[in-house]
Structure formats: structure tokens, C-alpha cells
Design a protein around this motif. Structure first.
Motif, PDB file in Angstrom:
ATOM      1  N   UNK A 435       0.741  -1.227  -0.060  1.00  0.00           N
ATOM      2  CA  UNK A 435      -0.108  -0.107  -0.115  1.00  0.00           C
ATOM      3  C   UNK A 435       0.718   1.118  -0.139  1.00  0.00           C
ATOM      4  N   UNK A 436       2.031   1.262   0.646  1.00  0.00           N
ATOM      5  CA  UNK A 436       2.861   2.311   0.857  1.00  0.00           C
ATOM      6  C   UNK A 436       3.520   2.583  -0.819  1.00  0.00           C
ATOM      7  N   UNK A 437       3.963   1.501  -1.139  1.00  0.00           N
ATOM      8  CA  UNK A 437       4.568   1.759  -2.625  1.00  0.00           C
ATOM      9  C   UNK A 437       3.490   2.438  -3.638  1.00  0.00           C
ATOM     10  N   UNK A 438       1.991   1.799  -3.592  1.00  0.00           N
ATOM     11  CA  UNK A 438       1.111   2.303  -4.419  1.00  0.00           C
ATOM     12  C   UNK A 438       0.831   3.706  -4.060  1.00  0.00           C
ATOM     13  N   UNK A 439       0.889   4.266  -2.930  1.00  0.00           N
ATOM     14  CA  UNK A 439       0.620   5.814  -2.640  1.00  0.00           C
ATOM     15  C   UNK A 439       1.784   6.496  -3.080  1.00  0.00           C
ATOM     16  N   UNK A 440       3.191   5.851  -2.837  1.00  0.00           N
ATOM     17  CA  UNK A 440       4.238   6.582  -3.420  1.00  0.00           C
ATOM     18  C   UNK A 440       4.294   7.008  -4.948  1.00  0.00           C
ATOM     19  N   UNK A 441       3.766   5.865  -5.647  1.00  0.00           N
ATOM     20  CA  UNK A 441       3.618   6.104  -7.046  1.00  0.00           C
ATOM     21  C   UNK A 441       2.633   7.164  -7.456  1.00  0.00           C
ATOM     22  N   UNK A 442       1.557   7.510  -6.365  1.00  0.00           N
ATOM     23  CA  UNK A 442       0.708   8.494  -6.825  1.00  0.00           C
ATOM     24  C   UNK A 442       1.386   9.884  -6.316  1.00  0.00           C
ATOM     25  N   UNK A 443       2.120   9.869  -5.155  1.00  0.00           N
ATOM     26  CA  UNK A 443       2.874  10.867  -4.956  1.00  0.00           C
ATOM     27  C   UNK A 443       3.823  11.343  -5.902  1.00  0.00           C
TER      28      UNK A 443
END
Length: 571
Positions: A435-443
Motif C-alpha cells: 500500500x505504501x508503494x502504491x501511494x508513493x506512485x501517486x506521490x
């Protein structure tokens, strides 16, 4: 239980629920190949598109490629590669043909904006992200494939190359197509010819040669040779029909190489191989030198935001070298990386072919729960997604002020939002690295919107060539103006001001003005004495029609240009 403990517990529950929600969404998308590819392509487009049409040509390589293509379209000569009157025999013809197709398909003509010449890089970068999924899915793990494609789509280095009208994004796509075929042949238990894989493999290699010579071959040779040595046999390569495939690859590349060899009387090979390729291997070229280890240090910036997850998953990766997906990634990355680290000439994009393999290894660690979440380094890595937009927001303000401009308020606000999303990614790191990586992609996508879409296009002082060309045309009231530049020889000026722009010194600029009508001279401040002396010698009267000030990125200095026309040419 104290109120503080209860509040902390509730917060932990909220983050855990959000992590579960995001991870479930990733799982649902990964079950569908079409949905996975669609999501990767959309994320890649959102990451790469900001600034594509609004950033000025970036000196020096990008405008050289674009100008050479401009002259091809202008003259109709699609065999030879020229930059003004000089030959440009550094890279093969492939990228110039693709850029010419972009100009033709958009109906814009040779004077198309730089964004048109960048289209092959944009599509090549999107294809590279999707082909990362195709390579990874060969190992049978859909979630790994989806995560790898998203990580590649959001990396800094590929995002930069997607915005430059040059070879590397397209080259990466051809290499990944070859990787996908090679990996499937290696994983198969059959030794029978697979014509589909063979066609993809050898066509991709042929295309890579037409794009950038033997670099694609070098990237593919690493896993091909090492996997055969590890397996103790080259028999698995029979699936790729080596002899017919090699003949087909030669048929793809030979016509142009033979034609240019004849047309240039061998000069192309002398320049491209003898000077450009071998020269970069044995010595520092164009002041692009760095010691071994430079690429490793740059990794944490150029592979952002994926670098945080790679660094915390590296122990898991190295402990599982026998897993096919990890073994393939390691034998593809390590020897290639060592080769480019050993080369005296270093440019950031040299390691780009290794990044999709690093992304696949990183995604494997994420998928298997192999990300380390304890210790100070893990806590530092958890903040990785916020570490890029926050400094960029500060830099956007400081640089604009130093240049005497107003900062891009919208760009800074978007970067602040990206930083907040990065903080959310950090909070999700402990409950779910996926989940952290997925949100990092959004960032990352939001960061690129802020920096490439608003902050950089807003800076007028770096648009020297564009401002000079605009001021020069405004100074002349005639249909076909010609320009000269004294003290500033960037190729972007030739692209924007015209193929026949003369790059000279102060005295040469004065002589240029005296030689004909409808002409303007851009004279850098340090060239004014020789310009004035020559105009006096010629007995010529000139009018100064304007001044352009800016910051020359190549050279890192403030510059000032005075625009002159012959007195009779003043509108």
C-alpha cells in the motif's frame, strides 16, 4: 488504557484499514491483464505528460536530435543525418525516422514544436512500463507484474527520458521486448522453435540497433550468456531460432547501414563506432566523467520512489537468488551495471536498461513480504516518498527568487500536496509496504505535475533560445529573417531560430549583418567590443532593438544578449 494509548490505537486501526483497502484494490486489478496494462499505461501517461509540450528544448543533445530530424523533413533526405552543414554520425537512423513519422502524423511540418519531436520518447516510455509488466508476468506472479510496471512508470529517470527527444526511452522499450521473449524461452521446458518469441526477440534487437547501435545487444547478452552458463547448456536458445533469427535481424538493420556506409564513404562507422562508442568506453567524453560507484549513489534519486523499497528489500532479494524471477533480474543487472560503472564516460541514462529489472526484483520483495520494516534505515526509507517533493518545493521558490522571477504558486502548492501524499505513504509503510508503494506512485505522479507541469515551464530565464528567436523576429518586418549569434552556440537556438542560423563571434556577427537584408544579430555582452569594432570598420550603422537576459544552464552563468539589426532593417 490511557486516552493517548486509545488515540494511538485508533490511528493505527485507521492506517491498517486504509492499507488493507489499497492492497485489496491492487489485488483486484492484478487479476486482470487488461486492467493491469490499462492502469500502468494511465499512470505512465499522467507521470510523463506534464511539461511534454511546455518545457523548452533542453540543451544540448535533445535539440541536436530534433534539429537533425527537422532537416530530414525539410530536405526530404531520410538517409543522411546532418546538423546544419555538418554530419551527425553519432547514432543510427532509428530515432530520426520515428521523429519524422511523428511530424508527418501530426501534420505539423518541420517547424513543429519540440513536443512533437518528443512523441516517440513519450510512447516509448509508456511502452517500456507496459513491457515491464509483460516481462514480469512471464514468471507467473500478476501482482509482481503490476507493481513492477507501476514502479517503472513512476521513476525519475524514465520520466526525464520520456520528456526528451532522444533515443533512450525508445531503446528501453526495444530491450524490454527482447527481455520478455528471452525470459519466456528460458522458463520453458521445450527446446522446439517458438516462432512468435523468435520474431519478437530478433525484431526487437534489430530495432534497438537502429536506435542506438549495440547497446541493446549488450544489455541482452548479459542474461543470455550467464543463464546458459548457469544451466550448463545453450540448448534453450533453440526456441529463439538463432540462425534464422540472426539473418532476420541483419535484414532489418543492414539496408540502412549499407546505404549510409556507401553515402558517407565509411565516415559514419568511423565517427559512430571509432569516436563516439569506443571513445566513451576508453576515455571521458564531453566532460561527462565520474568515478566508479557514481550510478549507485545516484540510484536513490534516479530510481525514486522505488529506491526506498529496493534498499529495504535487498536482503530478501539476495537470499533468494535461486528463484527464477530474482535470478533473471540479478544476471541482467549486475554484469551490465559493473560494465557501465567501469566506463570513464558516465551519463545518468546509461543504467536505464537495468531499472525495470530492479523494479521487478523490488516488486517481488513487496509481494512476498520481504521488505524490512524495523530499524532506523527502514524508518528513513518509509519517508522516501516525501523526501523528493519537499526539497523541490523549497528549491522552486529559492531558484525563482535568485533568478529575479516570481515562483510558480500553483507548482509549489502541488509539490506540497505531493509531500503530504508522501507522508501518507510513509505512514502505510509499517502496516503494508505494498500500500505504501502504491501511494508513493501517486506521490510521484503529483510531484511530476508540480515540477514539470508548472515550476520549470514557469522559469523564463532558462528560455534563452526561445526568447532570442522571438525577439529577433519581432525586430524584423520581413517574411524570412535570418539570424546570427555571437557568444552563444547552443543547438536549441538553431532549432528555434532556423537551420541557417550562423554561430560565430562578435566580428562575425557584424559581417553577417552587412552581408544582406532581413538579418538580426544576437550579441552576448562579452562579444560587444569585437562587434562594435567590426561595425566601425565596415562603416555600418546598427540599431539595438532589445535585450535578452537569462541563465545558461550549460555553463551555469547569467548571460545578457543585445539584439542588433542594420539601420535600414529596423521596422
Amino acid at each position: 488504557m490511557s486516552r493517548a494509548e486509545a488515540t494511538a490505537g485508533e490511528a493505527g486501526t485507521i492506517w491498517s484499514r486504509l492499507a488493507t483497502l489499497i492492497e485489496n484494490a491492487v489485488d483486484r486489478v492484478s487479476r486482470s491483464s487488461a486492467a493491469s496494462l490499462a492502469l500502468i499505461a494511465i499512470v505512465a501517461l499522467l507521470a510523463f505528460l506534464p511539461g511534454h509540450f511546455t518545457l523548452p528544448p533542453v540543451d544540448r543533445d535533445e535539440p541536436r536530435f530534433a534539429q537533425a530530424t527537422h532537416q530530414m523533413v525539410e530536405t526530404g533526405n531520410y538517409l543522411d543525418i546532418r546538423l546544419q552543414e555538418e554530419t551527425r554520425y553519432k547514432k543510427p537512423i532509428g530515432i530520426y525516422w520515428l521523429q519524422s513519422i511523428a511530424v508527418w502524423a501530426t501534420g505539423t511540418g518541420p517547424d513543429a514544436s519540440i513536443g512533437i519531436y518528443r512523441l516517440p520518447s513519450l510512447f516509448g516510455a509508456i511502452a517500456a512500463a507496459c513491457l515491464t509488466w509483460w516481462l514480469a508476468i512471464a514468471f507467473g506472479r500478476p501482482r509482481v507484474a503490476l507493481l513492477a510496471g507501476l514502479l517503472v512508470a513512476s521513476t525519475v529517470l524514465l520520466g526525464i527520458e520520456a520528456r526528451l527527444a532522444k533515443t533512450d526511452a525508445v531503446l528501453l522499450a526495444t530491450i524490454l521486448a527482447a527481455h520478455g521473449a528471452l525470459a519466456r524461452a528460458w522458463l520453458s521446458t521445450s527446446t522446439e522453435r517458438n516462432l512468435r518469441l523468435a520474431a519478437i526477440f530478433w525484431t526487437a534487437l534489430g530495432a534497438s540497433i537502429l536506435i542506438k547501435g549495440p547497446l541493446g545487444l549488450a544489455a541482452i547478452a548479459c542474461p543470455l550468456i550467464l543463464l546458459s552458463v548457469i544451466d550448463g547448456s545453450f540448448r534453450w536458445l533453440k526456441q529463439l531460432a538463432p540462425l534464422p533469427g540472426l539473418i532476420w535481424m541483419l535484414l532489418v538493420v543492414a539496408p540502412w547501414f549499407v546505404a549510409i556506409g556507401i553515402a558517407s564513404k565509411g565516415a559514419f562507422f568511423e565517427e559512430a563506432v571509432g569516436k563516439d562508442l569506443i571513445g566513451k568506453v576508453v576515455s571521458v567524453q564531453e566532460s561527462h566523467g565520474a568515478p566508479p560507484g557514481a550510478y549507485f549513489l545516484l540510484l536513490f534519486f534516479t530510481f525514486w520512489p522505488a529506491a526506498a523499497y529496493l534498499s529495504t528489500g535487498i536482503s530478501w532479494i539476495m537470499d533468494r537468488l535461486k528463484q527464477p524471477v530474482i535470478l533473471y533480474a540479478v544476471v541482467s543487472v549486475v554484469p551490465y551495471w559493473l560494465i557501465v560503472e567501469a566506463m570513464p564516460t558516465k551519463l545518468p541514462h546509461y543504467v536505464l536498461p537495468a531499472y525495470p529489472l530492479l523494479a521487478i526484483a523490488t516488486a517481488s520483495a513487496l509481494d512476498a513480504g520481504g521488505i524490512r520494516r524495523e530499524g532506523w534505515f527502514a524508518r528513513f526509507a518509509a519517508s522516501g516518498a516525501a523526501l523528493m517533493p519537499a526539497p523541490l518545493a523549497v528549491a522552486a521558490v529559492v531558484i525563482a527568487i535568485l533568478l529575479g522571477e516570481n515562483p510558480s504558486v500553483a507548482g509549489v502548492l502541488i509539490l506540497i500536496v505531493a509531500g503530504i501524499v508522501g507522508v501518507v505513504s510513509g505512514r502505510l509503510f509499517i502496516p503494508s509496504p505494498i500500500a505504501s508503494a502504491a501511494v508513493a506512485v501517486i506521490a510521484a505522479v503529483i510531484t511530476y505535475l508540480g515540477i514539470f507541469g508548472f515550476v520549470l515551464p514557469h522559469l523564463q530565464h532558462v528560455r534563452i533560445s526561445e526568447n532570442l528567436a522571438t525577439a529577433g523576429r519581432a525586430a524584423l518586418d520581413c517574411p524570412d529573417p535570418r539570424f546570427t549569434s555571437a557568444g552563444y552556440g547552443e543547438p536549441s537556438l538553431v532549432l528555434l531560430a532556423g537551420t541557417d542560423t550562423v554561430l560565430t563571434d562578435g566580428a562575425g556577427a557584424a559581417s553577417f549583418l552587412a552581408a544582406g537584408d532581413c538579418r538580426a544579430a544576437f550579441v552576448e555582452k562579452r562579444q560587444l567590443p569585437s562587434f562594435n569594432e567590426r561595425t566601425d570598420d565596415l562603416g555600418m550603422m546598427v540599431d539595438e532593438t532589445g535585450t535578452v537576459r537569462g541563465y545558461a544552464i550549460n555553463g551555469g552563468r547569467l548571460v545578457e544578449f543585445h539584439i542588433f539589426v542594420a539601420r535600414s532593417a529596423t521596422p
